[in-house]
Design an enzyme around this catalytic site. Sequence first.
Site, PDB file in Angstrom:
ATOM      1  CB  SER A 163     -61.722 -37.998 -27.790  1.00 50.35           C
ATOM      2  OG  SER A 163     -60.332 -38.098 -27.651  1.00 50.35           O
ATOM      3  N   GLY A 193     -61.152 -35.362 -24.062  1.00 49.93           N
ATOM      4  CA  GLY A 193     -60.164 -34.593 -23.317  1.00 49.93           C
ATOM      5  C   GLY A 193     -59.205 -35.457 -22.532  1.00 49.93           C
ATOM      6  N   GLY A 194     -59.098 -36.747 -22.884  1.00 50.41           N
ATOM      7  CA  GLY A 194     -58.164 -37.627 -22.201  1.00 50.41           C
ATOM      8  C   GLY A 194     -58.489 -37.881 -20.753  1.00 50.41           C
TER       9      GLY A 194
END
Length: 479
Positions: free
Chosen positions: A187, A104-105
């Site tokens: 991620s 989710g960055g």
Amino acid sequence: MTAVAHTSYGALRGDASGDILVFRGVPYAAAPTGERRWRPSQPPASWAGVREAIAFGPIAPQDISPERLAKRGLTMSEDCLTLNIWTPAADDNRRPVLVFLHGGGQTQGHGAAPLIDGSRLARRGDVVMVTMNFRLGALGSLHSPDWHGRGSTNLTLRDQKQALQWVREQIGAFGGDPAAITVVGQSSGAIAISAFLAEGCALFDRAILQSGGLERVRSTAAASAVAEQFIAAGAFGFSEEPGVEEILAAQRSIDPGFVPPQGPFHPCIDGDVVGEHPLVVARTHEMPAIPVLAGTTRDEWRIFDAALDDDVFTERYVRERAQALAGDGHDADAVVAAYRADHTTLRDVASAIVTDYHFTAPTEQFVRAHAERGNTVFRYELQWTSPRPGLGACHDSCLPLVFGTLHAAPALAGDDEAARRTSDAVQDLWLEFVRGGEPWDRYEGRDGSTMLIGPESGIARGHRAEQLALWEKRYPAYG
């Protein structure tokens, strides 16, 4: 099956309504509020009696509407440092443990998402599965030591390390083996793991990196520039500490940059939690000699380009994208030409360039260095295609396959019999690694073995070496 686990902080009562015992909202740290807002996470306080662990804890502050929160039965608060545990039983068995760091960055996400429900992995593999919440956005990654003092940087990573320490010390109460912990990150979660490995973190025994944009650890200067933008947006133009809504509003004012966005709240080199860029460390220093399984999806960036109209992808736009990524001194036309040979549309060329620059090439370079030092590495590429036209094997499509949660996001990987068979196969490969086995041929360096996971899985050697070589000197490890 007993629903009570006894930790050194106190007893917890979990949810025993199914065949897997679930402990939700378990505090692994004290609330990062008040004077602790900009400070490293600290152990939680002990409690008397039996504490209920039935409901998920509040998620970290992020941009999400009250309606969506209510629909999912969740709340949002700075008091968010909790984890969730799925286990076959809170007994004396010593099961392998998987601890998952969501993506989710470092601005979005939480450990209660249906896509990362741990029940199926716990059941299928007789393992203990852990997810967590941690601070996000400016509250987790604002680089402002001049304002908040030493210890205020990379708070997201500090929270994650605190959670891993808690798991190492307490997971035996939940039927887990504290000496067999695999940390899994997707991620930005994978980026965090690369930073931990670079710093020699000894809180886990094996690591899985899924779809990590490992080039995106920020320099000190870049992180400081984001902090200046944040402060200029008015978050500290108040007589008192800003509220959560003011902080989120200031975050939204920051320019994300060209494709791919700069990731203003990804980890930064602070000289404390992160001493050097992980790609530099992998190339030049020893890292913990632990087994690593790592890879990406074939078409990571397509899901982000899906929002753009076809007429955006002109020859000029694609060349500008290639130039922005390749940098000065590199031939953008040669980059575009190398990708046009394998892709029929300019949209696909543009997406493939970012996929390799941001995900595939840095992951390959990171694990190649680890393997060439004699460490065990397994490399993969997920080629299972989304049923939604144009997405291909896109970013996040690994999640429903690994967790067996196809029903939670059928557009990512499908939810038919073929998808379920693929999910079972992926879970079995991951679980084989978690148990200490060798799920496929080891990756031993340049031109080594890569497992291609798709309708017809198999090993390839030197997979896509020509395209990946284009980015060889683009990252700090080689610049």
